[in-house]
Design an enzyme around this catalytic site. Structure first.
Site, mmCIF file in Angstrom:
data_model
loop_
_atom_site.group_PDB
_atom_site.id
_atom_site.type_symbol
_atom_site.label_atom_id
_atom_site.label_comp_id
_atom_site.label_asym_id
_atom_site.label_seq_id
_atom_site.Cartn_x
_atom_site.Cartn_y
_atom_site.Cartn_z
ATOM 1 N N GLU A 69 0.831 -1.207 0.000
ATOM 2 C CA GLU A 69 0.000 0.000 0.000
ATOM 3 C C GLU A 69 0.866 1.258 0.000
ATOM 4 O O GLU A 69 1.901 1.323 0.651
ATOM 5 C CB GLU A 69 -0.938 0.014 1.199
ATOM 6 C CG GLU A 69 -1.906 -1.162 1.257
ATOM 7 C CD GLU A 69 -2.930 -1.151 0.132
ATOM 8 O OE1 GLU A 69 -2.913 -0.222 -0.704
ATOM 9 O OE2 GLU A 69 -3.749 -2.089 0.077
ATOM 10 N N HIS A 308 -2.304 15.976 -11.894
ATOM 11 C CA HIS A 308 -1.691 14.751 -11.399
ATOM 12 C C HIS A 308 -1.914 13.685 -12.461
ATOM 13 O O HIS A 308 -3.053 13.263 -12.719
ATOM 14 C CB HIS A 308 -2.287 14.276 -10.076
ATOM 15 C CG HIS A 308 -1.791 12.910 -9.696
ATOM 16 N ND1 HIS A 308 -2.621 11.879 -9.301
ATOM 17 C CD2 HIS A 308 -0.530 12.394 -9.685
ATOM 18 C CE1 HIS A 308 -1.896 10.806 -9.063
ATOM 19 N NE2 HIS A 308 -0.624 11.083 -9.291
ATOM 20 N N LEU A 309 -0.833 13.242 -13.086
ATOM 21 C CA LEU A 309 -0.892 12.261 -14.160
ATOM 22 C C LEU A 309 -0.194 10.984 -13.709
ATOM 23 O O LEU A 309 1.038 10.884 -13.734
ATOM 24 C CB LEU A 309 -0.224 12.829 -15.420
ATOM 25 C CG LEU A 309 -0.292 11.970 -16.676
ATOM 26 C CD1 LEU A 309 -1.741 11.746 -17.106
ATOM 27 C CD2 LEU A 309 0.491 12.630 -17.810
#
Length: 445
Positions: A69, A308-309
């Site tokens: 995570e 944000h890519l």
């Protein structure tokens, strides 16, 4: 009603607590915050006035999550654990949440940088966190606890049989471990494990627990079935939010104030490269999150598009709703034209080859690129926070579908007071027919 059928052999252990001056002052500050309405615990001149009660037996809640995570999902799990501690404290017990050190995450791949055993104070304001719920760093726990021992580890897992008759209900039971234990016994009979990179840490007992429900479902277990001083919940992401998107959720989320040095770096970058300052952008920020209440739509934002890519694992893991680079650039250019913006700030995990292609397609693209010395200081987690902080102050933001990195930016912009239309946007896959946009989770005070 929660179904609690635990029969856990209790450890007959006693522990005396020798409180350090630091922790007493921290606890006093928290007590003062809870009892003295209107006091500003963030003021340098503030002195806690509430008397420190005779020290009762403190109990410590530690936790960890599934190793793969990422940073931003772990921030979400913190909110769940803070809620559990609040529930425990409402019932009269003195529980303190021990913050799990950061390190060894999938996205933190910068070479030659020591990135384990990182305390929360490097990324977040501890003063802010403590104004919501009592927390301490792991090394403070070791000092208070008299050594690197954890009395009981509860490994949370789902039920092997799934939902009974297809019906979901809240329940907790001690069950055999489904997966292979990530802990092993040493010659002295203690359990060794990852423990955030602290090799000297060991647990006295490890038990598997099947849990299905919200975080507070563990409260009766911790209060009635277990009497030891320190308990660690492993795989804490198994538990659900108690009050998702409600006041308790937002109180904890708002308390997760980024460390001041990271915010200052982000602000300096905005001013130098994006013509963006709080005064011009109506994005004033208060050090005291309890007193910050921006009106929705009041924030204007800097004259740039924040992006944000997400790439890497999302390219193959979410093929349908992640665009090609050309598709992403086309969308960025459309938004810039629509909102009359001539600058775009991009936060991305694209590799070097994709970055070169992106730069060709979008020559005016601006990115935060730390020097080797800065990277050593901020670490990958700090750089991610700076990226988020800059995106959070943009006139318009667009993120990546189902990315927790983008979700956290949504929340930051909600706190700052941006119009939802400028925040809850995402890229669509090039061939995605129905491109559903993110849900607006309105802030609750």
């Amino acid at each position: 009603m929660a179904h609690v059928a635990l029969h856990i052999p209790l450890l007959s252990l006693t522990s005396t607590h020798s409180f350090s001056t630091f922790f007493l002052s921290t606890f006093a500050a928290f007590a003062a915050f809870e009892t003295a309405s209107g006091d500003n615990v963030f003021s340098a001149s503030h002195t806690p006035t509430a008397p420190v009660a005779a020290a009762r037996d403190l109990r410590y809640l530690l936790y960890d999550v599934n190793p793969p995570e990422g940073f931003n999902l772990r921030r979400d799990v913190y909110i769940r654990m803070a809620s559990l501690v609040k529930t425990l404290r409402k019932n009269g017990d003195d529980w303190v949440l021990v913050l799990p050190p950061w390190g060894r995450l999938y996205h933190w791949q910068s070479p030659n940088i020591h990135q384990i055993r990182i305390p929360w104070g490097e990324f977040f304001s501890l003063t802010s966190l403590q104004a919501n719920v009592p927390v301490i760093e792991y090394e403070e726990f070791i000092a208070e606890n008299g050594g690197p021992f954890i009395d009981q580890v509860l490994i949370l897992q789902n039920y092997a049989e799934g939902w009974t008759d297809g019906k979901w209900e809240e329940k907790v039971d001690e069950r055999p471990c489904i997966e292979k234990l990530m802990y092993s016994k040493d010659k002295q009979g203690y359990y060794r494990g990852w423990f955030w990179g602290y090799e000297e840490t060991r647990a006295r007992k490890v038990t598997c627990i099947s849990a299905q429900g919200h975080a507070s479902i563990m409260a009766p277990v911790l209060q009635k079935n277990i009497t030891v001083t320190s308990v660690m919940l492993d795989r804490a992401e198994t538990l659900l939010h108690d009050h998702y998107a409600g006041k308790d959720y937002w109180d904890t989320r708002r308390s997760m104030v980024f460390a001041k040095h990271l915010r200052l770096i982000g602000d300096d970058f905005r001013a130098k490269h994006l013509n963006s300052t709080d005064d011009r952008d109506n994005t004033g920020y208060s050090e005291d999150w309890t007193r910050m209440k921006a009106k929705l739509g009041s924030a204007k934002g800097g004259p740039y598009l924040g992006v944000h890519l997400r790439r890497k694992d999302f390219i193959w893991g979410h093929r349908e709703d992640v665009p090609t680079l050309k598709g992403a650039v086309k969308k960025m250019q459309q938004l810039m034209k629509k909102h009359k913006l001539n600058k775009v700030f991009v936060a991305t995990d694209a590799d070097d080859e994709e970055l070169k292609e992106l730069k060709k397609l979008l020559p005016d693209m601006v990115r935060f690129e730390p020097s080797p010395e800065d990277l050593e200081l901020f670490k990958d987690g700090g750089v991610a926070i700076i990226d988020q902080w800059i995106c959070a102050h943009a006139r318009v933001f667009i993120g990546t579908s189902v990315s927790t990195f983008s979700f956290r930016i949504h929340e930051e912009r909600e706190i700052l007071g941006f119009d939802p239309k400028t925040t809850y946007n995402r890229f669509c896959g090039d061939s995605e027919k129905e491109c559903e946009q993110p849900t607006h989770w309105k802030i609750v005070y």
